[in-house]
Enzyme design. Structure first.
Site, short mmCIF file in Angstrom:
data_model
loop_
_atom_site.label_atom_id
_atom_site.label_comp_id
_atom_site.label_asym_id
_atom_site.label_seq_id
_atom_site.Cartn_x
_atom_site.Cartn_y
_atom_site.Cartn_z
N HIS A 163 27.25 -114.04 113.23
CA HIS A 163 28.46 -113.23 113.03
C HIS A 163 29.50 -113.66 114.07
O HIS A 163 29.42 -113.29 115.24
CB HIS A 163 28.11 -111.75 113.19
CG HIS A 163 29.18 -110.80 112.74
ND1 HIS A 163 30.34 -110.59 113.45
CD2 HIS A 163 29.27 -110.02 111.63
CE1 HIS A 163 31.07 -109.70 112.81
NE2 HIS A 163 30.46 -109.34 111.70
N CYS A 183 31.93 -105.69 105.55
CA CYS A 183 31.77 -106.90 106.35
C CYS A 183 30.34 -107.36 106.09
O CYS A 183 29.80 -107.13 105.02
CB CYS A 183 32.05 -106.63 107.83
SG CYS A 183 31.03 -105.32 108.54
#
Length: 633
Positions: free
Chosen positions: A552, A30
Site C-alpha cells: 500500500h 480503497c
C-alpha cells in the site's frame, strides 16, 4: 473472483446498518475499507455495524464512515452496489458528497500543524539542553556557542508564522512559497521598524496597528485562506501564458498590505482572546481545567479535532509556556497505562491477536507518544476500557492540577517530554498515577464488556479468516516457507510507525513499512496480481503457495484518484520477483501533503504461521524483507 452467498449477505447487512441507499451520498473503496459519505450519521447503527462478522473496524473520519473489511473490499463494494436500490452509487470516482464545515476545518488544522511537530519537538529539547548547560555553568549564557544553541531552539517559534503560512497555503492548494513570503514580510526589519508594539501608524491612508508577529499563528492562517481564494480568482481571469509572472506579483502586492492592515491585527486579537479565555479558566478553576482537558482529550483525538487545541497551545508556548499541553499529558499517561494493562490482561488470557496489538500500541505510545493504535485497537472497541481510560486520565490530570504543571516545550513522547514540564516532580507523580490506575482497574474489572463500538472481539481473534483478497486462509500456505523480498528501496520501519491505525494496529495483517527512496514498486515474490485498483496506490499479490500480500503506497493516497501513479500490471497477470508493478512521483505526492510510508503486509497469515523479519534497517529492491514459516519450524 465470483462472489459467494456470504459476500452478498455481508454487503446487504452493511447496507442495512449504514442506513440504506437513501442515506448514502457516495460509496467508494480503497484497498481495505469501504468509505461512505452518509447524509445522516444518526441513521447509521454503529453498534451493530461494528459487531458484524467480517467487519474489522468502523471509523468516523474526515466526514466519512469507513468500514474496514480487508483487501477483498473491492468485491464487496461490487456486491453492495449490485443490490436493489444501490445501483445509482455504482461509480468508482472520488466521493461526491461534501464534508461538514467542521470536518474541513479540523482537517485543515491537522494538515497545517502536523508537519511542524518534529521541528517544534526538536527545538524544544534544544531549549532544555541550553537551559541545563547554562544553569550548571557548562557554558556562559552570553557566549557565542550558547547564542548559536539559543537560536537553534528559538528559531522555529520566532518564524512560526512563516512555517504556518507555508503548510496552510499548501493544504489549500495555493503556492506555499508565496504564502510564506507574505508572512515573512511582517517579520522583516523594515516592517518591524515602523513603530513600537501596540502603537498606531498609518499606511495606504488607513490606520496601521503595530503588533509583533513573531511566534504568531492566527494571522498566518487568515492570510493563507485569503491567498487561496485570490489565487483561484486570478487563475480564472488571467491568460495562462501570463500567470507564472503576474499571479505571484499581484498576490504579494495585495496580500502583504492587507495582512498588515487587517488580517494581522485581527489574528493577533483573536488569538489573544482565545488564549486569554483558556488562561482565565485555568486560573479561576484550575482543578476543573486540569481534570476536564485530559479526560475529554480522547474524544478530541477520536474526532480528529485535538489539533484545534494544540494550535492554541503552540501560541501559548511561543509566549513562554502552555497550561493546555501541561494538562493534556494526563491523557498521554493514561494511554500508556491502558496499553500496558491490556498487554498484561491479554497475555494472561492468551489472546494472541489482541496481545500483539497491545504490545505494538505500548511501544508506540510509550516511546513515540502515538496514541492512535491504543485508541482504535484497545480503547474504543470496549466500553469498559473507555471508562477506565477517562477515569485514569482525570486522575492523572488532577495530580497535574495540584502541582500546577505547565509545559515549556512540546514533545508528544511521555518520557522525552519530562524535562519540558514544570515542575518535573508533578509530571512524574502524574505519570505514575496515569499508568498505575488503568493497569490496576483493568486487572480488577477486566476489559471484556463491549460497547457501542467498532470491533467485535470474535472478529479480531479470527482476523485472518476475514482478511485476505479472497476472505480465507489457504491451507497450502500453512505448510510452506515463503521468502518475501523488498518491493522497493528504502528505510524499513515497524508498522507501529504508520499513522493509519488500521495498519499500525496490524488489523489488516502483520508486516513492515518502508519509507521509499525511489518511486518504483517491484514484485517481491513470484505470484499473480489479485488487486490493482485504478487509483494505482496499491498492489495485491497471491503467491504460488497461497500467501497474500498487500503493498500500500503511502497513507490516504487513494484520495489522489490515480494522479502521480502509473500501474504497469493488470489484475490476473502473473509476475515474477523483480518485475516492475507500478511507479509513482515521490516529489509530487509529497508536495501534495501525503506520507509515502508504505505498509507491506500479509493479509491471510494463519494462526499456525509466524513472520521472521530481516534485521536490515535499509533495503534495496529484492533484498530479503521477511520470511513466513509454519509455526512448528
Amino acid at each position: 473472483m465470483v462472489s459467494t452467498d456470504s459476500d452478498v449477505k455481508l454487503a446487504r447487512t452493511i447496507g442495512e446498518f449504514i442506513g440504506g441507499p437513501d442515506n448514502v451520498a457516495s460509496v467508494h473503496n480503497c484497498t481495505t475499507r469501504l468509505r461512505f459519505v452518509v447524509r445522516d450519521e444518526g441513521k447509521v447503527d454503529f453498534d451493530k455495524l461494528g459487531k458484524t462478522p467480517g467487519v474489522l473496524q468502523v471509523v468516523r473520519a474526515g466526514g466519512q464512515v469507513q468500514v474496514v473489511i480487508g483487501t477483498h473490499v473491492d468485491r464487496l463494494r461490487d456486491d453492495l452496489v449490485g443490490l436493489s436500490g444501490w445501483g445509482r452509487l455504482d461509480d468508482s470516482a472520488t466521493p461526491a458528497g461534501k464534508r461538514r464545515p467542521l470536518d474541513a476545518v479540523f482537517d485543515f488544522l491537522g494538515a497545517t500543524f502536523q508537519p511542524l511537530i518534529p521541528a517544534i519537538t526538536g527545538a524544544a529539547l534544544v531549549q532544555v539542553l541550553v537551559l541545563l548547560i547554562t544553569q550548571f555553568g557548562v557554558l556562559s549564557a552570553d557566549s557565542p556557542t550558547a547564542g548559536i544553541l539559543t537560536a537553534t531552539g528559538n528559531a522555529v517559534f520566532f518564524f512560526l508564522p512563516v512555517f504556518v503560512a507555508f503548510t496552510a497555503s499548501r493544504k489549500l492548494g495555493a503556492n506555499p512559497f508565496v504564502g510564506a513570503s507574505i508572512a515573512a514580510a511582517l517579520l522583516h526589519p523594515a516592517f518591524t521598524a515602523i513603530g513600537e508594539q501596540g502603537s498606531v501608524s498609518e499606511a495606504f491612508g488607513m490606520p496601521l496597528f503595530v503588533y509583533s508577529y513573531a511566534s504568531s499563528m492566527f494571522p498566518a492562517l487568515l492570510l493563507a485562506l485569503a491567498l487561496a481564494g485570490l489565487d483561484r480568482v486570478l487563475k480564472r481571469v488571467l491568460p495562462r501564458v501570463l500567470q507564472q509572472v503576474l499571479v505571484p506579483t499581484i498576490e504579494l502586492l495585495i496580500l502583504v498590505p492587507l495582512t498588515a492592515l487587517v488580517f494581522g491585527p485581527v489574528g493577533v486579537v483573536a488569538g489573544n482572546g482565545i488564549a486569554g479565555a483558556l488562561s482565565w479558566l485555568s486560573e479561576t478553576a484550575p482543578l476543573v481545567f486540569y481534570v476536564i482537558v485530559p479526560a475529554l482529550w480522547i474524544f478530541l483525538v477520536a474526532m480528529g479535532i485535538h489539533w484545534a487545541l494544540i494550535s492554541i497551545a503552540l501560541v501559548e508556548l511561543a509566549a513562554g509556556s502552555s497550561v493546555i499541553l501541561g494538562a493534556a499529558f494526563g491523557y498521554q499517561y493514561a494511554m500508556v497505562g491502558i496499553a500496558v494493562g491490556m498487554l498484561i490482561c491479554t497475555a494472561r488470557d492468551r489472546n494472541q491477536k489482541l496481545r500483539d496489538t497491545a504490545a505494538a500500541a505500548a511501544v508506540s505510545v510509550g516511546i513515540g507518544g502515538i496514541t492512535e493504535p491504543t485508541l482504535y485497537g484497545l480503547v474504543l472497541p470496549y466500553r469498559r476500557v473507555l471508562v477506565i481510560e477517562m477515569i485514569s486520565a482525570a486522575a492523572s490530570g488532577l495530580v497535574l492540577g495540584l502541582f500546577g504543571v505547565y509545559a515549556i516545550g512540546f514533545s508528544p513522547a511521555p518520557i522525552l517530554a519530562m524535562p519540558l514540564l514544570v515542575p518535573v516532580i508533578g509530571a512524574v507523580v502524574a505519570m505514575a498515577v496515569g499508568v498505575v490506575v488503568p493497569i490496576v482497574l483493568l486487572q480488577v474489572w477486566g476489559y471484556q464488556k463491549r460497547g457501542a463500538a467498532v470491533i467485535d472481539e470474535d472478529v479480531m481473534t479470527t482476523a485472518p479468516v476475514a482478511t485476505g483478497f479472497r476472505g480465507l486462509v489457504d491451507g497450502a500456505v500453512r505448510t510452506a516457507t515463503v521468502t518475501i523480498g523488498a518491493p522497493m528501496a528504502g528505510t524499513v520501519l515497524p508498522l507501529s510507525k504508520v499513522s493509519d491505525p488500521i495498519f499500525s494496529g496490524a488489523l489488516i495483517g502483520p508486516g513492515v513499512a518502508i519509507e521509499p527512496r525511489a518511486g518504483r514498486v517491484v514484485a517481491p515474490v513470484d505470484g499473480v496480481v489479485v488487486a490493482a485498483p485504478a487509483s494505482g496506490h496499491a498492489i495485491g499479490i497471491l503467491t504460488e503457495s497461497g500467501l497474500e500480500l498487500l503493498i500500500h503506497v503511502g497513507i490516504d493516497t487513494v484520495k489522489l484518484a490515480g494522479a502521480h501513479f502509473t500501474t504497469h500490471v493488470a489484475q490476473g497477470q502473473r509476475v515474477a520477483a523483480g518485475d516492475l508493478l507500478l511507479e509513482f512521483d515521490v516529489a509530487a505526492i509529497t508536495a501534495a501533503g501525503y506520507s509515502l510510508l508504505t505498509p507491506v503486509v500479509v493479509t491471510n497469515l494463519g494462526g499456525d504461521q509466524r513472520l521472521d523479519f530481516a534485521a536490515a534497517d535499509t533495503v534495496v529492491e529484492g533484498q530479503l524483507l521477511f520470511t513466513v514459516h509454519p509455526a512448528a519450524n
